[in-house]
Design an enzyme around this catalytic site. Structure first.
Site, short mmCIF file in Angstrom:
data_model
loop_
_atom_site.label_atom_id
_atom_site.label_comp_id
_atom_site.label_asym_id
_atom_site.label_seq_id
_atom_site.Cartn_x
_atom_site.Cartn_y
_atom_site.Cartn_z
N GLY A 19 0.81 -1.21 0.00
CA GLY A 19 0.00 0.00 0.00
C GLY A 19 0.85 1.26 0.00
O GLY A 19 0.53 2.23 -0.70
N THR A 20 1.92 1.26 0.78
CA THR A 20 2.75 2.46 0.89
C THR A 20 3.32 2.84 -0.47
O THR A 20 3.26 4.01 -0.88
CB THR A 20 3.90 2.21 1.89
OG1 THR A 20 3.31 1.87 3.15
CG2 THR A 20 4.78 3.44 2.05
N ASN A 53 -7.64 3.79 9.24
CA ASN A 53 -7.09 2.58 9.87
C ASN A 53 -7.10 2.62 11.39
O ASN A 53 -7.06 1.59 12.04
CB ASN A 53 -5.66 2.34 9.37
CG ASN A 53 -4.80 3.57 9.47
OD1 ASN A 53 -5.09 4.59 8.84
ND2 ASN A 53 -3.75 3.50 10.27
N GLN A 95 -7.63 -0.26 3.80
CA GLN A 95 -8.42 -0.91 4.85
C GLN A 95 -9.78 -1.42 4.36
O GLN A 95 -10.47 -2.12 5.10
CB GLN A 95 -8.62 0.04 6.05
CG GLN A 95 -7.36 0.31 6.85
CD GLN A 95 -6.83 -0.92 7.60
OE1 GLN A 95 -7.53 -1.89 7.84
NE2 GLN A 95 -5.56 -0.88 7.97
N SER A 148 -3.57 -3.73 -0.52
CA SER A 148 -2.39 -4.33 0.12
C SER A 148 -2.78 -5.71 0.62
O SER A 148 -3.68 -5.84 1.47
CB SER A 148 -1.94 -3.44 1.29
OG SER A 148 -0.89 -4.07 1.98
N ALA A 149 -2.12 -6.75 0.08
CA ALA A 149 -2.57 -8.13 0.30
C ALA A 149 -2.62 -8.54 1.77
O ALA A 149 -3.50 -9.31 2.18
CB ALA A 149 -1.66 -9.08 -0.49
N HIS A 150 -1.69 -8.02 2.58
CA HIS A 150 -1.64 -8.53 3.97
C HIS A 150 -2.77 -8.03 4.84
O HIS A 150 -2.91 -8.45 5.98
CB HIS A 150 -0.27 -8.27 4.61
CG HIS A 150 0.03 -6.85 4.98
ND1 HIS A 150 0.09 -6.45 6.29
CD2 HIS A 150 0.30 -5.76 4.25
CE1 HIS A 150 0.39 -5.16 6.34
NE2 HIS A 150 0.53 -4.72 5.11
N THR A 163 12.24 -7.17 -10.91
CA THR A 163 11.65 -8.50 -11.10
C THR A 163 10.46 -8.67 -10.16
O THR A 163 10.54 -8.33 -8.98
CB THR A 163 12.71 -9.59 -10.85
OG1 THR A 163 13.79 -9.35 -11.74
CG2 THR A 163 12.15 -10.98 -11.08
N CYS A 219 -2.22 12.17 23.09
CA CYS A 219 -1.70 13.51 23.29
C CYS A 219 -0.41 13.52 24.09
O CYS A 219 -0.14 14.48 24.81
CB CYS A 219 -2.77 14.36 23.92
SG CYS A 219 -4.29 14.31 22.96
#
Ligand code: PLP
Length: 382
Positions: free
Chosen positions: A70-71, A150, A178, A198-200, A236, A328
């Site tokens: 995702g990143t 998230n 998410q 994102s697969a995980h 690759t 905080c």
């Protein structure tokens, strides 16, 4: 009992997914970019995975680019669009994941664009009137607003945001990390230019994801090198990861209705039990609102207590794995930027429960009991 309630961080691999991946770790080792038989066999697996992902989200295979997660997909969309189109302005919100927030801030810092933050209320609901104002004042804008948060689970209205962006010719990217595999995305209906997976986060392997890029959308490659992914992403390919991602998404779509019912049931039980067992419990964002939040995430705000600092540690030693998000605390490494942006009470504790298809009602009851025990103990001692 060991309880894993941190599925928004990552989910366990589905055994069916592992079975699909194994041949590509064992026997099918050809380089997909080689022209010989072993290479072509692996190339076919990648292209079948691409077709599967495209089919599930009602897109075309050429619109799917596999990434390392995702990143990378978020970075690729933001940097690639701003650079390819020479956009000078960006809009995001302070509630975004760092994959978006830090990327947009880096583009601002390098002088490539100016950044505006969309206003939201104390529950994290975005001010779409402000979005219209910002768009009207800034033509040629890159907008990045997530589908679901998230940390607090808030769901944003992609159709309303996308339509506003389209009215002002802005490019709209949404971080769907998410919600991918948990909700259906139909790219023939959704007015977005980019979305990501994102697969995980849906029982696939770590280190692999994808960017959906609407046909015709200009974007510069993020990683230079070979001509893989039609010159869009050199290197690759992570073959077993890509195969696992497509299998995991296929399973997620196949069983989505059943899993949603199951997980929403667990979340409702969790909310009810927490309200019964812990006086003064509250929920961050729109977390406890079924229609406005992810069914997988509940962000719990606990009453002020001297034990709040040790909350996660105490749950961990009682074998309940969750995430925190102290809001905080001061200093450069302050806790959650999301809870801080909501202006939360620094004396309250936060626990994020995030559930998956593998969790059970017994686990919910056990986790609530561990949490309630702490507060009862607190009552006795104070
Ligand atoms: N965006 C959101 C909303 C996330 O929750 C995450 C992961 O926590 C990411 C992006 C990053 O995804 P990845 O871990 O695949 O890089």
């Amino acid at each position: 009992m060991n309880v894993y309630f941190d599925n928004a961080a990552t989910t366990p691999l589905d055994p069916e997914v592992l079975d699909a991946m194994l041949p590509f770790l064992q026997t099918h080792y050809g380089n997909p970019n080689s022209i010989h038989g072993p290479g072509r066999q692996v190339r076919a697996a990648i292209e079948n995975a691409r077709k599967m992902v495209a089919h599930l989200i009602n897109a075309s295979p050429a619109e799917i680019v596999f990434t390392s997660g995702g990143t990378e997909a978020d970075n690729y969309a933001a940097c690639g669009t701003v650079r390819a189109l020479g956009l000078k302005h960006g809009i995001t919100s302070k509630l975004e994941h760092h994959a978006v927030l830090h990327t947009m801030q880096a583009l601002e810092k390098s002088g490539e664009m100016q950044l505006s933050y969309l206003r939201h209320d104390a529950h994290g609901r975005l001010d779409l009137g402000h979005l219209e104002e910002l768009l009207a004042a800034n033509p040629r804008t890159f907008v990045s607003l997530m589908h679901a948060n998230n940390e607090i689970g808030n769901l944003n209205n992609l159709t309303a945001i996308g339509e506003a962006c389209a009215r002002h010719q802005a490019v709209f990217h949404t971080d769907t990390v998410q919600t991918m595999g948990h909700y259906r995305h139909d790219l023939q209906q959704l007015p977005v230019n980019f979305l990501v997976g994102s697969a995980h986060k849906f029982h696939g392997p770590k280190g692999v994801g994808f960017l959906y890029r609407r046909a015709g959308q200009m974007v510069d490659a993020l990683i230079q090198g070979g001509s893989q992914e039609r010159n869009q992403r050199a290197g690759t390919e992570n073959v077993y990861g890509i195969v696992g991602l497509a299998k995991a998404l296929e399973i997620a779509y196949r069983d989505m209705a059943e899993h949603q019912r199951h997980i929403q049931g667990l979340k409702n039980r969790l909310i009810e039990k927490l309200r019964t067992e812990i006086e003064g419990v509250q929920f961050n964002g729109t977390s406890a609102d079924t229609d406005q939040s992810l069914y997988t995430v509940l962000s719990v705000s606990l009453p002020p207590s001297e034990f709040n600092e040790m909350l996660l540690f105490n749950l961990d030693i009682n074998r309940v794995a969750v995430s925190g998000g102290s809001a905080c605390t001061s200093g450069a490494n302050a806790g959650s930027h999301v809870l801080s942006a909501l202006g939360c009470d620094p004396d309250r504790g936060t626990v994020r429960f995030s559930m998956s298809k593998y969790n059970t009602e017994e686990e919910v009851d056990y986790a609530v009991e561990q949490l309630a025990k702490m507060y009862r103990k607190n009552e006795v001692m104070s």
